[in-house]
Write a protein that holds these residues in place. Structure first.
Motif, PDB file in Angstrom:
ATOM      1  N   ILE A 479     -10.629   2.988 -14.408  1.00 56.07           N
ATOM      2  CA  ILE A 479     -10.285   2.414 -13.106  1.00 56.07           C
ATOM      3  C   ILE A 479     -11.182   1.295 -12.849  1.00 56.07           C
ATOM      4  CG2 ILE A 479      -9.871   3.152 -10.723  1.00 56.07           C
ATOM      5  CD1 ILE A 479      -9.956   6.014 -11.435  1.00 56.07           C
ATOM      6  N   ALA A 480     -10.485  -0.138 -12.767  1.00 66.34           N
ATOM      7  CA  ALA A 480     -11.313  -1.162 -13.000  1.00 66.34           C
ATOM      8  C   ALA A 480     -12.365  -1.241 -11.661  1.00 66.34           C
ATOM      9  CB  ALA A 480     -10.600  -2.343 -13.255  1.00 66.34           C
ATOM     10  N   ASP A 481     -11.724  -1.070 -10.470  1.00 66.02           N
ATOM     11  CA  ASP A 481     -12.314  -1.421  -9.294  1.00 66.02           C
ATOM     12  C   ASP A 481     -13.440  -0.219  -9.137  1.00 66.02           C
ATOM     13  OD1 ASP A 481     -10.415   0.526  -8.704  1.00 66.02           O
ATOM     14  OD2 ASP A 481      -9.950  -0.262  -6.703  1.00 66.02           O
ATOM     15  N   ARG A 482     -13.273   0.906  -9.767  1.00 67.89           N
ATOM     16  CA  ARG A 482     -14.267   1.741  -9.437  1.00 67.89           C
ATOM     17  C   ARG A 482     -15.282   2.041 -10.473  1.00 67.89           C
ATOM     18  NH1 ARG A 482     -10.373   6.559  -6.398  1.00 67.89           N
ATOM     19  NH2 ARG A 482      -8.844   4.915  -5.710  1.00 67.89           N
ATOM     20  N   GLU A 483     -14.691   1.568 -11.724  1.00 63.49           N
ATOM     21  CA  GLU A 483     -15.784   1.534 -13.014  1.00 63.49           C
ATOM     22  C   GLU A 483     -16.014   2.896 -13.473  1.00 63.49           C
ATOM     23  OE1 GLU A 483     -18.015  -2.783 -13.104  1.00 63.49           O
ATOM     24  OE2 GLU A 483     -18.822  -1.372 -11.577  1.00 63.49           O
ATOM     25  N   TYR A 484     -15.044   3.562 -13.542  1.00 69.59           N
ATOM     26  CA  TYR A 484     -15.075   4.977 -14.279  1.00 69.59           C
ATOM     27  C   TYR A 484     -13.729   5.400 -14.635  1.00 69.59           C
ATOM     28  CZ  TYR A 484     -13.617   7.100  -9.591  1.00 69.59           C
ATOM     29  OH  TYR A 484     -12.891   7.657  -8.610  1.00 69.59           O
ATOM     30  N   TYR A 485     -13.770   6.352 -15.648  1.00 66.64           N
ATOM     31  CA  TYR A 485     -12.480   6.996 -16.214  1.00 66.64           C
ATOM     32  C   TYR A 485     -11.777   7.867 -15.021  1.00 66.64           C
ATOM     33  CZ  TYR A 485     -13.698   4.542 -20.616  1.00 66.64           C
ATOM     34  OH  TYR A 485     -14.015   3.719 -21.667  1.00 66.64           O
ATOM     35  N   ALA A 486     -10.390   7.803 -15.191  1.00 70.00           N
ATOM     36  CA  ALA A 486      -9.545   8.769 -14.063  1.00 70.00           C
ATOM     37  C   ALA A 486      -9.838   9.984 -14.759  1.00 70.00           C
ATOM     38  CB  ALA A 486      -8.327   8.111 -14.293  1.00 70.00           C
ATOM     39  N   ALA A 488      -7.176  12.006 -14.917  1.00 71.36           N
ATOM     40  CA  ALA A 488      -6.022  12.556 -15.723  1.00 71.36           C
ATOM     41  C   ALA A 488      -5.074  11.329 -15.346  1.00 71.36           C
ATOM     42  CB  ALA A 488      -5.595  13.677 -15.349  1.00 71.36           C
ATOM     43  N   LEU A 489      -4.033  11.442 -16.309  1.00 72.01           N
ATOM     44  CA  LEU A 489      -2.640  10.657 -15.901  1.00 72.01           C
ATOM     45  C   LEU A 489      -1.598  11.715 -15.418  1.00 72.01           C
ATOM     46  CD1 LEU A 489      -2.224   8.236 -18.897  1.00 72.01           C
ATOM     47  CD2 LEU A 489      -3.433   7.888 -16.730  1.00 72.01           C
ATOM     48  N   ASP A 490      -0.816  11.553 -14.561  1.00 77.06           N
ATOM     49  CA  ASP A 490       0.122  12.283 -14.170  1.00 77.06           C
ATOM     50  C   ASP A 490       1.370  11.974 -14.890  1.00 77.06           C
ATOM     51  OD1 ASP A 490       1.373   9.986 -13.148  1.00 77.06           O
ATOM     52  OD2 ASP A 490       0.942  10.446 -10.854  1.00 77.06           O
ATOM     53  N   ALA A 491       2.471  12.612 -14.595  1.00 73.60           N
ATOM     54  CA  ALA A 491       3.979  12.560 -15.341  1.00 73.60           C
ATOM     55  C   ALA A 491       4.317  11.069 -15.129  1.00 73.60           C
ATOM     56  CB  ALA A 491       4.732  13.433 -14.999  1.00 73.60           C
ATOM     57  N   ASP A 492       3.961  10.306 -14.291  1.00 71.16           N
ATOM     58  CA  ASP A 492       4.418   9.076 -14.298  1.00 71.16           C
ATOM     59  C   ASP A 492       3.497   7.790 -14.754  1.00 71.16           C
ATOM     60  OD1 ASP A 492       6.887   9.590 -12.992  1.00 71.16           O
ATOM     61  OD2 ASP A 492       5.709   9.869 -11.054  1.00 71.16           O
ATOM     62  N   GLY A 493       2.254   8.498 -15.153  1.00 65.45           N
ATOM     63  CA  GLY A 493       1.526   7.667 -15.950  1.00 65.45           C
ATOM     64  C   GLY A 493       0.585   6.904 -15.066  1.00 65.45           C
ATOM     65  N   ARG A 494       0.557   7.460 -13.785  1.00 66.06           N
ATOM     66  CA  ARG A 494      -0.340   6.942 -12.860  1.00 66.06           C
ATOM     67  C   ARG A 494      -1.867   7.783 -12.996  1.00 66.06           C
ATOM     68  NH1 ARG A 494       2.624   8.135  -7.281  1.00 66.06           N
ATOM     69  NH2 ARG A 494       2.662  10.174  -8.343  1.00 66.06           N
ATOM     70  N   GLN A 495      -2.743   6.893 -12.487  1.00 67.53           N
ATOM     71  CA  GLN A 495      -4.211   7.665 -12.795  1.00 67.53           C
ATOM     72  C   GLN A 495      -4.559   8.639 -11.542  1.00 67.53           C
ATOM     73  OE1 GLN A 495      -6.410   3.984 -12.267  1.00 67.53           O
ATOM     74  NE2 GLN A 495      -6.404   3.662 -14.824  1.00 67.53           N
ATOM     75  N   VAL A 496      -4.969   9.501 -11.853  1.00 71.17           N
ATOM     76  CA  VAL A 496      -5.468  10.804 -11.100  1.00 71.17           C
ATOM     77  C   VAL A 496      -6.839  10.428 -11.074  1.00 71.17           C
ATOM     78  CG1 VAL A 496      -5.716  13.358 -10.839  1.00 71.17           C
ATOM     79  CG2 VAL A 496      -3.607  12.392 -11.898  1.00 71.17           C
ATOM     80  N   ASP A 497      -7.275   9.761  -9.754  1.00 72.31           N
ATOM     81  CA  ASP A 497      -8.422   9.035  -9.724  1.00 72.31           C
ATOM     82  C   ASP A 497     -10.028   9.782  -9.113  1.00 72.31           C
ATOM     83  OD1 ASP A 497      -7.468   9.398  -7.135  1.00 72.31           O
ATOM     84  OD2 ASP A 497      -7.537   7.497  -6.463  1.00 72.31           O
ATOM     85  N   ALA A 498      -9.634  11.070  -9.290  1.00 76.03           N
ATOM     86  CA  ALA A 498     -10.893  11.590  -8.674  1.00 76.03           C
ATOM     87  C   ALA A 498     -12.051  11.442  -9.673  1.00 76.03           C
ATOM     88  CB  ALA A 498     -10.650  13.483  -8.415  1.00 76.03           C
ATOM     89  N   LEU A 499     -13.311  11.544  -9.155  1.00 78.15           N
ATOM     90  CA  LEU A 499     -14.437  11.218 -10.114  1.00 78.15           C
ATOM     91  C   LEU A 499     -15.076  12.688 -10.241  1.00 78.15           C
ATOM     92  CD1 LEU A 499     -16.826   9.673 -11.281  1.00 78.15           C
ATOM     93  CD2 LEU A 499     -17.939   9.635  -9.046  1.00 78.15           C
ATOM     94  N   THR A 500     -15.032  12.934 -11.554  1.00 78.15           N
ATOM     95  CA  THR A 500     -15.547  14.395 -12.045  1.00 78.15           C
ATOM     96  C   THR A 500     -16.506  14.359 -13.117  1.00 78.15           C
ATOM     97  OG1 THR A 500     -13.884  14.620 -13.509  1.00 78.15           O
ATOM     98  CG2 THR A 500     -13.032  15.022 -11.393  1.00 78.15           C
ATOM     99  N   SER A 501     -16.796  15.693 -13.488  1.00 73.06           N
ATOM    100  CA  SER A 501     -17.861  15.734 -14.505  1.00 73.06           C
ATOM    101  C   SER A 501     -16.954  15.400 -16.064  1.00 73.06           C
ATOM    102  CB  SER A 501     -18.446  17.003 -14.506  1.00 73.06           C
ATOM    103  OG  SER A 501     -17.624  17.932 -14.736  1.00 73.06           O
ATOM    104  N   ASN A 502     -15.620  15.415 -16.108  1.00 76.30           N
ATOM    105  CA  ASN A 502     -15.243  15.305 -16.974  1.00 76.30           C
ATOM    106  C   ASN A 502     -15.488  14.048 -17.917  1.00 76.30           C
ATOM    107  OD1 ASN A 502     -13.545  17.074 -15.346  1.00 76.30           O
ATOM    108  ND2 ASN A 502     -12.068  17.097 -16.717  1.00 76.30           N
TER     109      ASN A 502
END
Length: 684
Positions: A479-486, A488-502
């Motif tokens: 996620i370029a504007d937040r500088e961390y990895y999403a 997950a991806l949802d079924a449409d390929g959209r980023q599930v954008d919560a910030l987590t320990s994953n």
């Protein structure tokens, strides 16, 4: 869990309150359990009709406990005319010695009663408040009470006997006793729980450790395992205490598999006293440098039960590694799919990772060659059934919407995967750490193919696939504007954008681009994720954040151990040391035994870690956490026939010395010492 007392050995465990009593409950699994069935659901002691209260509880040893009790309310203790000692142990069966002491200067007569009940509840029935469908019969004999449960071919039985004469009825035993002045009376109660197989045989009797054993035999077996582990010498008492407790709990958590008759490590008490794919694999990775002989039974069991067909009910697919194995009634009658159940997307790549890591430590090439077909099948699953949408990513969606798990990653509660605003994505889902595991599995499998299977072309192909996955992952998950990895991806390929320990697991897997690692670390140790006691599962400003939510804000020790390992992998040694230090500091508040999870409250808010209300304790991958943290602090890494030792001990921890580290190199010692500010050279 702090108000409960547990003992366990092998396939049997008991959970009671601090008086030693068990009362029927569907809120939490108190009782005597074996092979996923609750045999004792009621075990309540009274003296002259009064309940007893605990003066003290001695629960130092995992398989036995002693309760010191007195009748009446706590304010009456000084006037107690008698006291009671309950000494109990799990020694194959359950035994309890009751001793009544007369503190008067005259003879007394009293009535001691033990209320006894067996609901034969399956663990899933306790969780979901289901009613029994079979029939229980009660048989009374001289000094013996027998309760039998049958539902078609499913047959369980519990027999309670007493060494002292008793009046036995359908609900318990009564003892009318006379005690001389300043004397005592005692009886020994024996509770046998019988698990019958399909042919009417006692399954436990067929297992090497299944019969009754003496307390001395149990102690000797556990001590023998502990003595094989490397010897730790250190200046840090929390580390020393956590290491001792971890070894003791690992010894206690071993149970016997019906399928293979071998000793495995159960995932955790009370809910998870069985084999779990993901949990068992990660625990094996944690303990590998210390007790490598515990690992092969798990690898072989998982390989032997690898999926070989498409079974919607069990979420089984060819090549897939199981999630959970159960022996209870609901699994037997297919009311739950756990015989075994395959509903996890991560256990399959983790299986490959464990096998490679095991060979790197031990040099056991025979096992790697033996399991080549299973590894190839697991890789095939990743690329076919695992890639539900054909995008080159690892996805999950249950085939069994009625009883299958919705989330099939390690955060498997229903609300664990969410967008930043708290909304839940649809299915299928591709969580970020699954891609990291798949990447690591392919890199490691390439080494196995090239080195042991004489298949360099397959190795080259796996390495090409891994490199392509790493490139695409960075493109699609960052996620370029937040500088961390999403998340997950949802079924449409959209980023599930919560910030987590994953994102910490991504560092461990090696899928993170070097240019991104610094930002990932900033987020992991920033105030949104880092509580001061550890990294939260979900950042504190996200829509579903709850500091006591199971996967949405709590701190999980195992999660933090994997994150620390990832920080170490990318060279962030100081940051890894910080996580090690805070985890060990937290362990002090749990008597050295890190629980399954604790609350995500900020450290300056509570001053101590608050335990999650129903956390498993002991839990295998929390028990393994101090071991992995020790590996990280000492910088232990196998390289060929040698063990690399590159310590970075956190400030204030002093000396850390680990002797007789086993591996393909024989036995090696490691020594590290923290460099505190006063130890630094004076540049002036």
């Amino acid at each position: 869990m702090k108000d409960l007392v547990s003992i366990l050995d092998g396939n049997t465990f008991l959970v009671s309150d601090r008086r030693g009593d068990i009362e029927p409950s569907y809120d939490f699994p108190t009782g005597l359990f074996s092979f996923d069935t609750r045999f004792l659901s009621k075990w309540v002691l009274t003296l002259d009709g009064e309940r007893l209260h605990a003066l003290s509880v001695d629960d130092v040893e995992s398989y036995r406990t002693k309760f010191f009790l007195a009748p009446g309310e706590p304010t009456h203790y000084l006037d107690a005319k008698a006291s009671v000692i309950r000494s109990r142990a799990i020694v194959g069966s359950f035994e309890e010695e009751l001793t009544v002491l007369n503190h008067l200067g005259a003879e007394v007569e009293c009535t001691l009663r033990i209320e006894i009940g067996a609901d034969f509840a399956d663990l899933f029935e306790i969780k979901n408040s289901r009613q029994k469908r079979g029939r229980t019969t009660v048989t009374v004999a001289e000094n013996e009470l027998r309760l039998t449960y049958r539902r078609e071919a499913f047959h369980r039985e519990m027999v309670v006997s007493s060494t002292a004469p008793a009046q036995v009825d359908d609900t318990g035993m009564t003892f009318r006793i006379r005690i001389a002045r300043n004397d005592s009376w005692s009886t020994r109660l024996h509770v046998s729980s019988v698990v019958f197989g399909a042919r009417g045989e006692d399954i436990r009797a067929t297992l090497p450790y299944g019969g009754s054993r003496s307390a001395d035999a149990i102690r000797a077996e556990q001590q023998e395992l502990i003595d094989r582990a490397p010897k730790l010498g250190c200046d840090c008492e929390p580390l020393a205490g956590a290491y001792r407790r971890s070894l003791n709990d690992l010894a206690a958590l071993r149970y016997e598999s019906i399928a293979l008759g071998v000793r495995l490590i159960a995932a955790g008490l009370p809910w998870f006293m069985t084999l779990f794919g993901r949990d068992s694999i990660i625990t094996s990775l944690q303990v590998l440098p210390f007790l490598p002989e515990l690992v092969p039974p798990t690898i072989l069991m998982l390989a032997g039960l690898q999926g070989h067909r498409v079974d919607d009910f069990r979420d089984e697919e060819p090549g897939k590694i199981l999630h959970e194995l159960r022996y209870g009634e609901t699994a037997g009658f297919e009311e739950q799919p756990h015989s075994p159940y395959y509903g996890s997307a991560d256990s399959t790549p983790l299986f490959i990772i464990l096998l490679d890591e095991y060979e790197r430590w031990t040099g056991d090439t025979a096992l790697v060659r033996k399991l080549e077909p299973q590894v190839r099948a697991a890789l095939q699953w990743i690329d076919t059934y695992g890639d539900l949408l054909g995008t080159g990513y690892l996805w999950y969606q249950t085939r069994n919407p009625e009883t299958g798990l919705q989330n099939q990653c390690w955060k498997d509660s229903w609300d664990a995967i969410s967008y930043a605003d708290g909304q839940l994505p649809g299915f299928p889902r591709a969580t970020c750490e699954l891609q990291g595991y798949a990447y690591d599995a392919k890199v490691r499998a390439a080494r196995l193919a090239r080195t042991f299977w004489n298949d360099p072309e397959f190795a080259d192909e796996l390495e090409r696939q891994a490199a392509d996955l790493k490139r695409r992952f960075d493109r699609d998950f960052w996620i370029a504007d937040r500088e961390y990895y999403a998340l997950a991806l949802d079924a449409d390929g959209r980023q599930v954008d919560a910030l987590t320990s994953n994102i910490g697991h991504l560092l461990w897997s090696g899928i993170v681009d070097e240019s991104r690692a610094g930002k990932v670390v900033e987020h992991l140790l920033g105030p949104r994720l880092f509580s001061g006691w550890g990294v939260r599962t979900l950042a504190a400003d996200e829509g579903r954040y709850n500091p006591i939510g199971y996967h949405v804000g709590t701190v999980w020790p195992f999660d933090n151990s994997i994150i620390a390992w990832g920080l170490w992998r990318y060279g962030f040694r100081e940051e890894a040391g910080l996580l090690c230090d805070t985890m060990l500091a937290a362990s002090r508040y749990f008597d050295g035994r890190l629980p399954e999870a604790f609350a995500g409250y900020a450290r300056d808010l509570t001053d101590y870690p608050v335990e999650y209300p129903t956390a498993c304790s002991p839990q295998a991958w929390s028990t393994g956490t101090p071991l992995l943290l020790l590996r990280v602090m000492l910088g232990l890494e196998p390289q060929g026939e040698h063990l690399i030792i590159d310590p970075a001990v956190p400030p204030g921890m002093g000396r850390v010395e680990l002797l007789d580290i086993p591996g393909r190199w024989g036995m090696v010692d490691a020594l590290g010492r923290s460099r505190d500010p006063e130890d630094q050279p004076d540049d002036g």
